[in-house]
Design a protein around this motif. Structure first.
Motif, PDB file in Angstrom:
ATOM      1  N   LYS A  24      50.689 -14.957 -37.987  1.00 12.02           N
ATOM      2  CA  LYS A  24      50.292 -13.875 -37.076  1.00 12.02           C
ATOM      3  C   LYS A  24      50.723 -14.221 -35.662  1.00 12.02           C
ATOM      4  O   LYS A  24      50.485 -15.312 -35.173  1.00 12.02           O
ATOM      5  CB  LYS A  24      48.784 -13.665 -37.136  1.00 12.02           C
ATOM      6  CG  LYS A  24      48.309 -12.487 -36.311  1.00 12.02           C
ATOM      7  CD  LYS A  24      46.832 -12.270 -36.490  1.00 12.02           C
ATOM      8  CE  LYS A  24      46.326 -11.135 -35.615  1.00 12.02           C
ATOM      9  NZ  LYS A  24      46.932  -9.858 -35.958  1.00 12.02           N
ATOM     10  N   LYS A  25      51.368 -13.260 -35.012  1.00 13.53           N
ATOM     11  CA  LYS A  25      51.833 -13.469 -33.648  1.00 13.53           C
ATOM     12  C   LYS A  25      50.641 -13.463 -32.702  1.00 13.53           C
ATOM     13  O   LYS A  25      49.797 -12.568 -32.743  1.00 13.53           O
ATOM     14  CB  LYS A  25      52.815 -12.356 -33.262  1.00 13.53           C
ATOM     15  CG  LYS A  25      53.479 -12.563 -31.925  1.00 13.53           C
ATOM     16  CD  LYS A  25      54.467 -11.447 -31.638  1.00 13.53           C
ATOM     17  CE  LYS A  25      55.124 -11.640 -30.276  1.00 13.53           C
ATOM     18  NZ  LYS A  25      56.089 -10.551 -29.987  1.00 13.53           N
ATOM     19  N   GLN A  59      53.838 -14.350 -43.365  1.00 16.65           N
ATOM     20  CA  GLN A  59      54.332 -14.558 -42.009  1.00 16.65           C
ATOM     21  C   GLN A  59      53.166 -14.923 -41.081  1.00 16.65           C
ATOM     22  O   GLN A  59      52.108 -14.307 -41.150  1.00 16.65           O
ATOM     23  CB  GLN A  59      55.015 -13.283 -41.494  1.00 16.65           C
ATOM     24  CG  GLN A  59      56.247 -12.871 -42.298  1.00 16.65           C
ATOM     25  CD  GLN A  59      57.380 -13.872 -42.178  1.00 16.65           C
ATOM     26  OE1 GLN A  59      57.525 -14.515 -41.149  1.00 16.65           O
ATOM     27  NE2 GLN A  59      58.158 -14.007 -43.228  1.00 16.65           N
ATOM     28  N   ASP A 101      49.436 -11.129 -26.730  1.00 14.77           N
ATOM     29  CA  ASP A 101      50.083 -11.336 -25.435  1.00 14.77           C
ATOM     30  C   ASP A 101      49.115 -10.936 -24.312  1.00 14.77           C
ATOM     31  O   ASP A 101      48.852  -9.751 -24.099  1.00 14.77           O
ATOM     32  CB  ASP A 101      51.372 -10.509 -25.359  1.00 14.77           C
ATOM     33  CG  ASP A 101      52.160 -10.771 -24.083  1.00 14.77           C
ATOM     34  OD1 ASP A 101      51.695 -11.580 -23.238  1.00 14.77           O
ATOM     35  OD2 ASP A 101      53.236 -10.180 -23.906  1.00 14.77           O
TER      36      ASP A 101
END
Length: 218
Positions: A23-24, A21, A27
């Motif tokens: 990596k986000k 997946q 934020d």
């Protein structure tokens, strides 16, 4: 049969790629809204066995913060201020409210650091020096956390390629640990940890501050 092999191979590729997946991205919404220009580095909270860990890491985090474009309050002056008021440990200093810190230092933000690993550990066939730390940045004007991160570094990330046999490996590990203690290699590794923790990278890090200047090559 060939079709079945091809189908099985395609299915395996799909399963493998499906597990990875992306990596986000970190934020930075709260960080950008805060726009801190100055950072107060609080004495680090140390849970490692080495009593020198807090002083070591605190002395090293100033550089990456200053290079990123922030005004950093002198850590020695900050520590002395707390000690004169009876707060002799990092945990005591970090327990002071954001409002009170703002009143005393008038800093935009405060950096809270905690150290869990610092120093060399002897293993069966090696000696490894590790420094692990977590940090969070709090806006002292609002009391809100605007950033957090963690990092670890060792002197043995490449592994041990010694081919001298078991006895040779054990002797080398023992000598390496003694050398690490004498030269305080943990302090050097702590410098790498602080850079990984604070420099902007794929794991997060701090955004550059208002005093950041890009030096272009001539």
């Amino acid at each position: 049969m060939k079709k079945w092999i091809a189908l099985s191979g395609a299915l395996m590729v799909l399963l493998l790629t499906g597990c990875a997946q992306p990596k986000k991205p970190y934020d930075y919404t709260a960080f950008r809204a805060s726009k801190p220009a100055s950072i107060l580095v609080l004495p680090a909270a140390n849970t490692s066995p080495d009593i020198n860990a807090a002083h070591s890491l605190n002395s090293l985090v100033t550089r990456p913060l200053a290079e990123a474009g922030y005004y950093v309050f002198p850590v020695a002056v900050v520590e002395e201020t707390f000690q004169q008021n009876g707060l002799t440990s990092g945990s005591d200093a970090q327990a002071v409210s954001a409002k009170r810190l703002d009143e005393i230092f008038h800093a935009d933000s405060a950096l809270y650091i905690s150290i869990s690993d610092y120093g060399s550990s002897y293993r069966v066939i090696d000696s490894v020096t590790t420094v692990t730390a977590k940090a969070r940045l709090v806006d002292l004007r609002s009391g809100k956390e605007i950033w957090q991160g963690s990092a670890t570094a060792t002197d043995n990330d490449q592994g041990n390629n010694n081919n001298n046999g078991v006895i040779g490996i054990l002797v080398s590990a023992a000598i390496k640990q003694i050398s690490d203690n004498v030269t305080d290699k943990a302090h050097t590794v702590a410098g790498l940890t602080s850079n990984r923790l604070l420099a902007q990278n794929e794991q997060g890090g701090l955004l550059t501050g208002p005093r950041y200047k890009v030096v272009s090559a001539r």
